[in-house]
Design an enzyme around this catalytic site. Sequence first.
Site, PDB file in Angstrom:
ATOM      1  N   THR A 188      38.859  51.975  42.667  1.00 49.98           N
ATOM      2  CA  THR A 188      37.421  51.606  42.592  1.00 49.98           C
ATOM      3  C   THR A 188      36.594  52.549  43.464  1.00 49.98           C
ATOM      4  O   THR A 188      37.068  53.185  44.376  1.00 49.98           O
ATOM      5  CB  THR A 188      37.188  50.053  43.152  1.00 49.98           C
ATOM      6  N   ASP A 189      35.377  52.309  42.933  1.00 49.01           N
ATOM      7  CA  ASP A 189      34.372  53.466  43.949  1.00 49.01           C
ATOM      8  C   ASP A 189      33.900  52.990  45.264  1.00 49.01           C
ATOM      9  O   ASP A 189      33.615  53.556  45.922  1.00 49.01           O
ATOM     10  CB  ASP A 189      33.285  53.511  43.001  1.00 49.01           C
ATOM     11  N   GLU A 190      34.484  51.659  45.480  1.00 48.61           N
ATOM     12  CA  GLU A 190      34.138  51.023  46.499  1.00 48.61           C
ATOM     13  C   GLU A 190      35.282  51.574  47.675  1.00 48.61           C
ATOM     14  O   GLU A 190      34.996  51.118  48.874  1.00 48.61           O
ATOM     15  CB  GLU A 190      34.492  49.371  46.402  1.00 48.61           C
ATOM     16  N   TYR A 212      38.228  43.176  50.089  1.00 51.04           N
ATOM     17  CA  TYR A 212      38.574  43.604  48.730  1.00 51.04           C
ATOM     18  C   TYR A 212      38.910  45.077  48.913  1.00 51.04           C
ATOM     19  O   TYR A 212      39.691  45.826  48.319  1.00 51.04           O
ATOM     20  CB  TYR A 212      37.440  43.311  47.663  1.00 51.04           C
ATOM     21  N   LYS A 216      42.130  47.792  48.067  1.00 50.79           N
ATOM     22  CA  LYS A 216      42.096  48.876  46.953  1.00 50.79           C
ATOM     23  C   LYS A 216      42.699  50.204  47.465  1.00 50.79           C
ATOM     24  O   LYS A 216      43.181  50.918  47.262  1.00 50.79           O
ATOM     25  CB  LYS A 216      41.144  48.715  46.398  1.00 50.79           C
TER      26      LYS A 216
END
Length: 403
Positions: A188-190, A212, A216
């Site tokens: 994810t970009d997060e 979260y 990741k």
Amino acid sequence: GKHLPPRNFRLPTVPREGRREMTNATAQRRLALISRAVAPKGVPLPGCIAAGAVDAQAEVHEAKRVLFTGGAGFIGSNVLIHMVKTYPKTFFVCLDNLSEGSNRANLQPIEGCANYAFVEGNIACEPTVRSVMKEHAVETVMHFAAATHVDRSFTRPVPFAEANVIGTAVLLKVSQELGVRRFLHVSTDEVYGENVNGVFDESSPFAPGNPYSASKAAAECLVQGYLSSFNFPAVIVRPNNIYGPRQYPEKMIPKFILRLGKKMPLPLHGGGGSRRSFLFVQDAAEAFDLLLRHGVVGEAYNIGAPTGSTKSVKDVALALLAHFGVGPGEAARHLEVVEDRLKNDGSYDVDSKKLRALGWSPKVGFTEGLKVTLDWYLANLTHWGDVDAALKPHNGELPSTPA
């Protein structure tokens, strides 16, 4: 003398049964890892080592038998439908535990296809993963399964670690032991954290801002560990905020659509100023498809949204209100400012030049994609059943269940 490796430094070793032939790019990546480990702070790396060495002669990966994890979820189902229909000679087995956010009905368009099978099961269960992969002679893995509800990760972080970290660890272990030829890992970009004014490229450091995204990032670290230790054939993908049909309505766009259908106000966390870059799911599916075949092993790729698709939460609310016949002058009475989430990152803009160099570009702008998404939800109001709990402004807690 003073630049020698520390006395306890050991070169990475690979068990004989797990060894793979190294391409020139792979050898350069390993040399880069070793050089970073032994070079004193401030000493430049040798000029011959590229931080993201790419093998221009990389072979196209032709998948034959694919384990697809999380295929009943939002992103997974859209990508799996695309893959099953595009590659009728490739067999896909979907492994999904059908937890909240997944829906077997998402896969209705491919039910009955000869090149598709569904297995209900948990990726964190090693016997299940091993059994499915052996039974179906899997040689390619597309790993989409994940727990993704940011609000819930604040209150129940352990299940996120179990799904995203332990689940990935199990898949990596079994895939390595069974000799998988390609492992597409969906991140994810997060993982980059918040970046209000800049743009992240694939070399940006990780700074996850919630449990979260931390889980990741941890999963990616496991993948990197397998790359370094086993020359493992992984390709990593970090997409922007994906939207479109089949998304569970705990997420903003479907939540807003269904709330408007029930004549409920749209909740704006902290006033709705946080921004997201919105990538339509079919554009994302085509990017995942391309990267499975042409992505270079050991590399990470951002999937960025098209120009003009970065919107604030309030922008999205106003755009949807317009589709329901609510003009700017009337919008205020349909909006409700609510308490912000515990940690609400401002934005995650990413640079996807690396992916675009392989020939991909997004085709669907936000206005068009939002209309397609709206039409799908209005035509499928009962798709998710009872979603009242998901439609709450803050739904970080799971619905109550018997003890």
